[in-house]
Design an enzyme around this catalytic site. Structure first.
Site, short mmCIF file in Angstrom:
data_model
loop_
_atom_site.label_atom_id
_atom_site.label_comp_id
_atom_site.label_asym_id
_atom_site.label_seq_id
_atom_site.Cartn_x
_atom_site.Cartn_y
_atom_site.Cartn_z
N GLY A 132 -42.43 21.05 85.52
CA GLY A 132 -41.04 21.04 85.51
C GLY A 132 -40.46 21.89 86.63
CB VAL A 150 -38.54 28.22 87.53
CG1 VAL A 150 -37.77 29.48 87.17
CG2 VAL A 150 -39.57 28.06 86.92
CG ASP A 208 -52.47 30.47 86.08
OD1 ASP A 208 -53.39 30.31 87.01
OD2 ASP A 208 -51.59 30.14 86.05
CE LYS A 264 -51.66 30.01 90.15
NZ LYS A 264 -51.72 28.69 90.28
CG ASN A 292 -48.70 32.24 88.31
OD1 ASN A 292 -47.59 31.36 88.52
ND2 ASN A 292 -49.62 31.90 87.69
CG ASP A 296 -47.23 30.05 85.20
OD1 ASP A 296 -47.47 29.52 84.00
OD2 ASP A 296 -47.65 29.61 86.02
CB THR A 342 -55.66 28.31 89.96
OG1 THR A 342 -54.52 28.16 89.40
CG2 THR A 342 -55.54 28.09 91.51
N1 LIG Z 1 -38.18 34.54 86.00
C1 LIG Z 1 -38.38 34.17 87.38
N2 LIG Z 1 -37.50 34.45 88.43
C2 LIG Z 1 -37.62 33.99 89.50
N3 LIG Z 1 -38.54 32.93 89.86
C3 LIG Z 1 -39.25 32.52 88.72
C4 LIG Z 1 -39.31 32.89 87.62
N4 LIG Z 1 -40.43 32.33 86.83
C5 LIG Z 1 -40.83 31.59 87.81
N5 LIG Z 1 -40.42 31.52 88.84
C6 LIG Z 1 -40.69 30.74 90.06
O1 LIG Z 1 -41.03 29.45 89.66
C7 LIG Z 1 -42.55 29.22 90.19
C8 LIG Z 1 -43.10 28.35 88.80
O2 LIG Z 1 -42.90 28.95 87.68
P1 LIG Z 1 -44.38 29.04 86.57
O3 LIG Z 1 -43.86 29.66 85.50
O4 LIG Z 1 -45.45 29.87 87.44
O5 LIG Z 1 -44.50 27.41 86.43
P2 LIG Z 1 -45.65 26.68 86.42
O6 LIG Z 1 -46.46 26.96 84.85
O7 LIG Z 1 -45.52 25.34 86.73
O8 LIG Z 1 -46.61 27.22 87.41
C9 LIG Z 1 -42.85 30.41 90.05
O9 LIG Z 1 -44.24 30.34 90.84
C10 LIG Z 1 -42.01 31.41 90.80
O10 LIG Z 1 -41.77 30.87 92.01
MG LIG Z 2 -47.15 29.17 87.95
#
Ligand SMILES: Nc1ncnc2c1ncn2[C@@H]1O[C@H](COP(=O)(O)OP(=O)(O)O)[C@@H](O)[C@H]1O
Ligand SMILES: [Mg+2]
Length: 363
Positions: free
Chosen positions: A66, A68, A177, A179, A182, A195, A212
């Site tokens: 998905g 964000v 996770d 890295k 995140n 994440d 990863t």
């Molecule tokens: N709270 C947040 N504020 C700003 N950017 C975010 C936030 N959460 C996630 N992101 C952005 O969205 C990306 C994908 O979110 P993430 O939760 O890591 O999804 P996935 O599980 O698909 O890796 C992150 O690497 C970051 O760049």
């Molecule tokens: Mg992520």
């Protein structure tokens, strides 16, 4: 130079080393249905939200299942991040348990270096998680644009991460996770871990193969069960990558990466500080019973390591260390620190049949 990110999960196509941010396995977003259970309020927040409360401003990240979004609250004009995961993808990639873990863990935590979850929801297509918006962008972007970090910059981020990991482990949570993709920076330059898709409340040991490739601990690859020790392994990989500019084990395919991890051969760039090499070696120990952080004194052993000698550990969780990078954030809803993503037809999927939605009724 490379600016790609890795795909977490084992079906990674791989690249010399992660140049772009492809993300984990996959995702979608949740929603609510009339007649469904009342939306759960998460965190210490008593407000009841609805998707109609928000305007979507932009996509700030894409994940395996998905996106964000930066969203704006129509009433208060405040900004939030809304993670939306596609339910069919979550099911196809067998990530149902992981999304439930993500919610369970985030509901329980409250720490200055972790994202805050305010609300979860689902509709017929998506699972949704409403979090605070962290405007500084990913540590990944700063690392790739700078090539590598100085020793003192590495100490700052490592110290904040040690506190975050110590806190999670104290709650019997393993993050799994770690890295640069995140790790987000807030407006002042302090870290915020996001994440929690692989995070898990530990019962004893846990056996799912996830993470990863570049950051996987040997016991994960070998399916021996893995607990808190995997996060200390990953911290060793992260510190190496921050200071070297590339991870310690890389190859153009995951299998090659795994072979290198299991061979346990480390080659440090010459410029690395003597003490950091010692610390990395102590984290990247194949036998997890002898891995720093995973022994009797836990995180205390890490904090006492000579590389962290300059760190006032009481000041760290109070955000009193001085951040080495201050993100350029011109206003609360500034997205300039994130990549831009096409706002394509991501929403066009067909609704999920009720029997599949049943799995997410508590989300
Ligand atoms: N709270 C947040 N504020 C700003 N950017 C975010 C936030 N959460 C996630 N992101 C952005 O969205 C990306 C994908 O979110 P993430 O939760 O890591 O999804 P996935 O599980 O698909 O890796 C992150 O690497 C970051 O760049
Ligand atoms: Mg992520």
């Amino acid at each position: 130079m490379a600016t790609t990110k890795a795909k977490a999960g084992l079906n990674n196509e791989g690249s010399p080393y992660r140049e772009t941010n492809v993300s984990r396995t996959e995702a979608s977003s949740p929603a609510l249905s009339a007649g469904g259970a009342a939306p759960l309020s998460v965190a210490n927040n008593s407000r009841t939200y609805s998707l109609d409360d928000f305007d979507t401003v932009a996509t700030v990240g894409t994940g395996t299942f998905g996106r964000v979004f930066l969203v704006k609250d129509k009433k208060t004009r405040g900004f939030f991040a809304l993670k939306a995961m596609k339910i069919p993808d979550v099911i196809r990639l067998k990530q149902e348990q992981h999304v439930h873990n993500e919610k369970e863990v985030l509901t329980e935590v409250n720490h200055p270096f972790l994202i805050t979850l305010f609300w979860t929801h689902h509709d017929e297509r998506f699972l949704y998680m409403l979090m605070d918006y962290v405007p500084g962008g990913e540590l990944f972007s700063y690392l790739r644009s700078r090539g590598r970090f100085s020793n003192s910059t590495g100490i700052f981020y490592s110290a904040e991460i040690v506190c975050a990991i110590e806190y999670l482990h104290s709650k019997e949570i393993v993050y799994r996770d770690l890295k640069p993709e995140n790790i987000l920076l807030d407006g002042e330059g302090h870290i915020r871990l996001t994440d929690f898709g692989f995070a898990k409340k530990l019962s004893d040991r846990t056996w799912t193969l996830c993470g990863t490739p570049e950051y996987l601990a040997p016991e994960v690859i070998q399916s021996k069960g893995h607990g808190r020790a995997v996060d200390w392994w990953a911290l060793g990989v992260l510190i190496f990558e921050m200071l070297a500019g590339y991870p310690p084990f890389f190859d153009d395919n995951p299998f090659g990466i795994y072979q290198k991890i299991l061979a346990g051969k480390l080659e440090f760039p010459r410029h690395l500080d003597f003490y950091v090499k010692d610390l990395i070696k102590k984290f990247l120990v194949i036998d997890r019973a002898r891995r720093l952080g995973n022994m009797k004194n836990g995180a205390e052993d890490v904090k006492k390591h000579r590389w962290f000698k300059s760190v006032d550990w009481e000041a760290v969780p109070n955000r009193r260390l001085k951040p080495p990078i201050i993100p350029k954030v011109s206003h609360e809803g500034d997205t300039s620190n994130f990549d831009t993503y096409p706002e394509d037809e991501w929403k066009k999927d067909t609704p999920v049949p009720p029997k599949d939605l049943e799995i997410f009724k508590n989300f």
